[in-house]
Design a protein around this motif. Structure first.
Motif, PDB file in Angstrom:
ATOM      1  N   VAL A  51     -17.945 -21.448 -12.795  1.00  0.00           N
ATOM      2  CA  VAL A  51     -16.667 -20.701 -12.890  1.00  0.00           C
ATOM      3  C   VAL A  51     -15.637 -21.465 -12.041  1.00  0.00           C
ATOM      4  CG1 VAL A  51     -15.560 -18.441 -12.561  1.00  0.00           C
ATOM      5  CG2 VAL A  51     -18.006 -18.561 -13.071  1.00  0.00           C
ATOM      6  N   PRO A  52     -15.004 -22.473 -12.647  1.00  0.00           N
ATOM      7  CA  PRO A  52     -14.201 -23.394 -11.829  1.00  0.00           C
ATOM      8  C   PRO A  52     -12.887 -22.802 -11.304  1.00  0.00           C
ATOM      9  CG  PRO A  52     -14.176 -24.061 -14.137  1.00  0.00           C
ATOM     10  CD  PRO A  52     -15.117 -22.904 -14.048  1.00  0.00           C
ATOM     11  N   TYR A  53     -12.328 -21.792 -11.962  1.00  0.00           N
ATOM     12  CA  TYR A  53     -11.019 -21.285 -11.519  1.00  0.00           C
ATOM     13  C   TYR A  53     -11.184 -20.133 -10.533  1.00  0.00           C
ATOM     14  CZ  TYR A  53      -9.156 -24.465 -14.867  1.00  0.00           C
ATOM     15  OH  TYR A  53      -8.856 -25.630 -15.522  1.00  0.00           O
ATOM     16  N   ARG A  54     -10.271 -20.115  -9.544  1.00  0.00           N
ATOM     17  CA  ARG A  54     -10.398 -19.133  -8.460  1.00  0.00           C
ATOM     18  C   ARG A  54      -9.776 -17.794  -8.826  1.00  0.00           C
ATOM     19  NH1 ARG A  54     -10.632 -22.358  -3.341  1.00  0.00           N
ATOM     20  NH2 ARG A  54     -10.837 -24.474  -4.051  1.00  0.00           N
ATOM     21  N   TRP A  74     -16.576 -11.485 -13.463  1.00  0.00           N
ATOM     22  CA  TRP A  74     -16.804 -12.504 -12.432  1.00  0.00           C
ATOM     23  C   TRP A  74     -17.196 -13.858 -13.031  1.00  0.00           C
ATOM     24  CZ3 TRP A  74     -15.399 -11.328  -7.470  1.00  0.00           C
ATOM     25  CH2 TRP A  74     -15.002 -10.001  -7.300  1.00  0.00           C
ATOM     26  N   GLY A  75     -17.247 -13.907 -14.365  1.00  0.00           N
ATOM     27  CA  GLY A  75     -17.479 -15.187 -15.035  1.00  0.00           C
ATOM     28  C   GLY A  75     -16.155 -15.754 -15.540  1.00  0.00           C
ATOM     29  N   MET A  76     -15.093 -14.950 -15.444  1.00  0.00           N
ATOM     30  CA  MET A  76     -13.777 -15.391 -15.939  1.00  0.00           C
ATOM     31  C   MET A  76     -13.095 -16.259 -14.873  1.00  0.00           C
ATOM     32  SD  MET A  76     -10.935 -12.781 -17.388  1.00  0.00           S
ATOM     33  CE  MET A  76     -10.075 -12.371 -15.899  1.00  0.00           C
ATOM     34  N   LEU A  88      -6.495 -17.556 -11.242  1.00  0.00           N
ATOM     35  CA  LEU A  88      -5.797 -17.540 -12.528  1.00  0.00           C
ATOM     36  C   LEU A  88      -6.460 -18.537 -13.476  1.00  0.00           C
ATOM     37  CD1 LEU A  88      -3.315 -16.244 -13.869  1.00  0.00           C
ATOM     38  CD2 LEU A  88      -1.952 -18.152 -13.022  1.00  0.00           C
ATOM     39  N   PRO A  89      -7.034 -18.053 -14.616  1.00  0.00           N
ATOM     40  CA  PRO A  89      -7.752 -18.968 -15.505  1.00  0.00           C
ATOM     41  C   PRO A  89      -6.888 -20.166 -15.913  1.00  0.00           C
ATOM     42  CG  PRO A  89      -7.924 -16.683 -16.283  1.00  0.00           C
ATOM     43  CD  PRO A  89      -6.994 -16.680 -15.115  1.00  0.00           C
ATOM     44  N   TYR A  90      -7.478 -21.331 -15.887  1.00  0.00           N
ATOM     45  CA  TYR A  90      -6.866 -22.603 -16.299  1.00  0.00           C
ATOM     46  C   TYR A  90      -5.698 -23.065 -15.427  1.00  0.00           C
ATOM     47  CZ  TYR A  90      -9.743 -21.485 -20.248  1.00  0.00           C
ATOM     48  OH  TYR A  90     -10.822 -21.140 -21.009  1.00  0.00           O
ATOM     49  N   VAL A  91      -5.361 -22.304 -14.385  1.00  0.00           N
ATOM     50  CA  VAL A  91      -4.243 -22.704 -13.517  1.00  0.00           C
ATOM     51  C   VAL A  91      -4.708 -22.917 -12.086  1.00  0.00           C
ATOM     52  CG1 VAL A  91      -1.965 -22.059 -12.593  1.00  0.00           C
ATOM     53  CG2 VAL A  91      -2.571 -21.469 -14.959  1.00  0.00           C
ATOM     54  N   TYR A  92      -5.374 -21.911 -11.525  1.00  0.00           N
ATOM     55  CA  TYR A  92      -5.791 -22.020 -10.117  1.00  0.00           C
ATOM     56  C   TYR A  92      -7.156 -21.385  -9.908  1.00  0.00           C
ATOM     57  CZ  TYR A  92      -5.873 -21.428  -5.072  1.00  0.00           C
ATOM     58  OH  TYR A  92      -6.231 -21.470  -3.743  1.00  0.00           O
TER      59      TYR A  92
END
Ligand SMILES: NC(=O)C1=CN([C@@H]2O[C@H](COP(=O)(O)OP(=O)(O)OC[C@H]3O[C@@H](n4cnc5c(N)ncnc54)[C@H](OP(=O)(O)O)[C@@H]3O)[C@@H](O)[C@H]2O)C=CC1
Ligand SMILES: CC(C)CCC[C@@H](C)[C@H]1CC=C2C3=C(CC[C@@]21C)[C@@]1(C)CC[C@H](O)C[C@@H]1CC3
Length: 353
Positions: free
Chosen positions: A344-347, A278-280, A349-353
């Motif tokens: 944790v800015p991404y919803r 949940w930190g990813m 997909l890491p670095y995309v969305y």
């Protein structure tokens, strides 16, 4: 019985117009998908090859079979040999509010009753898992057997689709209790969306890949099959890992499997995980689910878009669901949720969305 929304709750799903459009579009889409999956060109975006007459759509035997299936599931659901689990505390501890001029279309779509029950028979909880999910597996199995009858043996692609989806449904039933914390149970009423979704949409559109394979056999070699199995395994690993981590943490934050994870305290006394899965991203379980969705379509090859309908629909469903969950979490956790979003800015997909 409680109403899922107070009179001032913001309308979701595009309000009454969106709800009306969905109630027309969803059954039409389901029929369209089934008709084109059986046709030669199998064009997702083309017109259906033919429109069945009423004699095809109505059969007393089918209705009887369907009622018998529902009756069997209801009898099994009522068996006394079962564990009784407690659901989440409801939001409606306060006084009931009775909105005047309620919105009939919107309410019919989303449902006014949060937990419709007759004695201990909970209609929504019963429908969420059993008849539709198990029905989906049985339809898949029937298609596999029909393929064996038609071509001598089931194809490798059909085995993979059956195996992957059986694993998914088996997992849902094994972790049945986790459904109690989903927004379907805690937030949404039992209206057209869940009744149609659980009883018709899930068994008939989630089995689309197997329907397609029966009518459009696809060659699949062992190397490609192994790659697809690996993709499904990665998706399942993320999906299960993330769901189990959250469930373990919610049940007992000092469990050694989660005790070392970093958390953000909230004003409600609950904590938010901010490391581990949940930190990813903020919805790692959705990511795993989407990777599995791709693995279920890949055995159908790349000649048609139709078997990828599930991936497209599911992406839209999860993006919309994530946005709804976000609103609910913001209401529940306020500043703590904003802090989580910052960390944790991404919803999905890491670095995309
Ligand atoms: N195949 C299908 O058609 C569908 C499958 N699914 C799958 O069902 C499963 C359940 O999905 P869903 O109910 O939507 O959502 P989640 O299981 O992701 O639950 C969201 C809730 O988890 C809690 N939460 C969120 N972030 C954190 C955090 N960092 N730490 C601790 N708790 C957190 C919040 O509730 P709280 O704080 O109150 O615990 C939040 O409301 C998923 O695996 C999804 O992929 C879902 C929809 C359709
Ligand atoms: C017809 C509409 C477009 C949308 C209908 C949505 C429903 C089909 C889904 C809403 C949430 C669901 C969940 C599951 C199945 C699909 C529906 C009912 C699961 C039971 C699938 C297995 C997972 O392990 C848990 C899911 C919970 C949410």
């Amino acid at each position: 019985m409680a109403s899922p929304q107070g009179s001032r709750a913001p309308l979701e799903f595009g309000g009454p117009l969106g709800a009306a459009a969905l109630m027309l579009l969803l059954p039409a889409t389901m029929f369209h998908l089934l008709l084109v999956a059986h046709s030669g060109p199998a064009r997702l975006l083309g017109p259906p090859p033919y429109l069945p007459g009423p004699e095809v759509l109505w059969s007393p035997q089918t209705l009887l079979l369907w009622l018998a299936w529902l009756g069997l599931q209801a009898a099994l659901y009522l068996l006394p040999a079962r564990k009784v689990a407690e659901g989440q505390e409801l939001k409606d501890k306060s006084r009931l509010r009775y909105p005047i001029n309620g919105n009939p279309i919107y309410d019919f779509f989303l449902g006014r009753e949060l937990n419709p029950r007759i004695w201990s028979f909970d209609f929504k909880y019963f429908c969420e898992l059993r008849p539709g999910l198990i029905g989906w597996v049985l339809i898949n199995l029937a298609l596999l057997m029909q393929e064996a009858e038609l071509r001598g043996s089931p194809s490798l692609a059909m085995w993979l689709v059956n195996g992957f989806q059986l694993l998914y449904v088996g997992d849902a039933l094994w972790y049945e209790e986790a459904v109690l914390t989903t927004m379907d149970i805690t937030h949404d009423g039992f209206g057209f969306m869940l009744a149609f979704g659980d009883l018709a949409w899930v068994p008939f559109t989630y089995s689309l890949q197997a329907q397609f394979l029966l009518h459009h056999p696809q060659p699949l070699g062992l190397p490609m099959a192994s790659v697809i199995c690996l993709i499904n395994a990665v998706g399942y690993y993320i999906f299960r890992g993330a769901n189990s981590q959250k469930n373990t943490f919610r049940k007992n934050p000092s469990d050694p499997r989660v005790a070392g994870l970093e958390t953000i305290p909230t004003a409600t006394g609950r904590q938010l995980l901010v490391s581990g899965w949940w930190g990813m991203v903020r919805h790692p379980n959705y990511l795993g689910d989407l990777i599995m969705a791709l693995a279920w379509s890949l055995p159908c090859g790349v000649s048609h878009l139709l078997p990828y309908f599930y991936v497209l629909y599911f992406t839209a469903l999860l993006v919309h669901r994530e946005a709804r969950d976000e609103q609910q979490c913001l209401r529940k956790y306020g500043l703590a949720w904003r802090e989580y979003c910052r960390r944790v800015p991404y919803r999905i997909l890491p670095y995309v969305y």
